[in-house]
Design an enzyme around this catalytic site. Sequence first.
Site, short mmCIF file in Angstrom:
data_model
loop_
_atom_site.label_atom_id
_atom_site.label_comp_id
_atom_site.label_asym_id
_atom_site.label_seq_id
_atom_site.Cartn_x
_atom_site.Cartn_y
_atom_site.Cartn_z
N GLY A 1 0.78 -1.24 0.00
CA GLY A 1 0.00 0.00 0.00
C GLY A 1 0.80 1.28 0.00
N SER A 2 1.93 1.30 -0.71
CA SER A 2 2.69 2.55 -0.71
C SER A 2 1.99 3.62 -1.56
CB SER A 2 4.13 2.34 -1.17
OG SER A 2 4.21 2.09 -2.55
N ARG B 1 -15.83 -15.29 -8.83
CA ARG B 1 -15.26 -13.95 -8.69
C ARG B 1 -16.32 -12.88 -8.66
NH1 ARG B 1 -10.05 -13.83 -12.18
NH2 ARG B 1 -11.39 -12.53 -13.47
N ARG C 1 -6.18 -8.53 -8.13
CA ARG C 1 -7.18 -9.44 -8.69
C ARG C 1 -7.66 -8.88 -10.02
NH1 ARG C 1 -8.09 -14.18 -6.68
NH2 ARG C 1 -10.34 -14.10 -7.06
N LEU C 2 -7.80 -9.76 -10.99
CA LEU C 2 -8.44 -9.35 -12.24
C LEU C 2 -9.91 -9.09 -11.97
CD1 LEU C 2 -6.95 -11.79 -14.89
CD2 LEU C 2 -6.47 -9.35 -14.57
N HIS D 1 -0.53 1.64 -12.97
CA HIS D 1 0.20 0.51 -13.54
C HIS D 1 1.66 0.91 -13.73
CE1 HIS D 1 0.86 -3.14 -15.80
NE2 HIS D 1 1.52 -2.41 -16.69
N GLU E 1 -12.94 -3.09 -19.11
CA GLU E 1 -12.98 -4.54 -19.03
C GLU E 1 -11.63 -5.18 -19.33
OE1 GLU E 1 -15.71 -7.79 -21.16
OE2 GLU E 1 -16.69 -5.87 -20.77
C1 GRF Z 1 2.66 -0.62 -7.83
O1 GRF Z 1 3.84 -0.75 -8.57
C2 GRF Z 1 1.48 -0.40 -8.74
O2 GRF Z 1 1.80 0.31 -9.89
C3 GRF Z 1 1.12 -1.81 -9.10
O3 GRF Z 1 1.32 -2.58 -7.94
C4 GRF Z 1 2.30 -1.94 -7.12
C5 GRF Z 1 1.65 -1.70 -5.81
O4 GRF Z 1 2.55 -1.19 -4.87
N1 GRF Z 1 -0.23 -1.87 -9.61
P1 GRF Z 1 2.02 -0.55 -3.51
O5 GRF Z 1 1.18 -1.63 -2.82
O6 GRF Z 1 1.22 0.65 -3.85
O7 GRF Z 1 3.25 -0.23 -2.73
#
Ligand code: GRF
Length: 207
Positions: A15-16, A69, A95-96, A113, A146
């Site tokens: 969760g950074s 899901r 999760r997708l 991403h 989607e």
């Molecule tokens: C990040 O690199 C984000 O782009 C990707 O997953 C990672 C999550 O890192 N989707 P964090 O949990 O936010 O530290």
Amino acid sequence: MQHKTPIAILISGRGSNMRALIESCARPDYPARIALVLSNNPDAPGLDVARAAGLTAQAIDHRPYKKDRAAHERALDAALRAAGVDYVCLAGYMRLLTPFLTTAWRGRMLNIHPSLLPAFPGLHTHERALEAGSRIHGCTVHWVTEGMDEGPIIGQAAVPVLADDTPDMLGARVLRQEHRLYPAALHRVLAPDAAPAAATSDCLLSV
Ligand code: GRF
């Protein structure tokens, strides 16, 4: 007092990026407040980070739902609606999603991403950027649709790939920019007339 739009953050791990959003939302002039942090993983370290910040953080474990899901997503959706959130930020949510959730939150769900989409959707983006010989890499905040990592782009931050980079070194350089990009992109969505975030000497950022 700035009107603050209630948002939820969905996480699966450390969760950074969530932490970066927490810090931004704490500013009086930032246009969002976090009404809920949700995780599919009850052991996600980010849940403790959120609770320590005084936020409501809830786990809805996907495992009891087995392969259903959509049923797991109905539980997530119910929690999001009960919390009264207007936007959902996926931040390392691993999760997708099925069309149920992407349709229900279309135009109101963002994802971050770790690549310059449309390059390198999916996993292991830093390894793949190095293997491809990319000289520039980065991160993208986009609308969730989607198709995985396919939605319209809201903002991107670009960093150089250096000669001796390992995936970890490159990933750390990108992650620092993720923490700038996500709050800036959400700000752009909620307050489109605000001034754009500035680029810095080590990164090109555009929202
Ligand atoms: C990040 O690199 C984000 O782009 C990707 O997953 C990672 C999550 O890192 N989707 P964090 O949990 O936010 O530290």
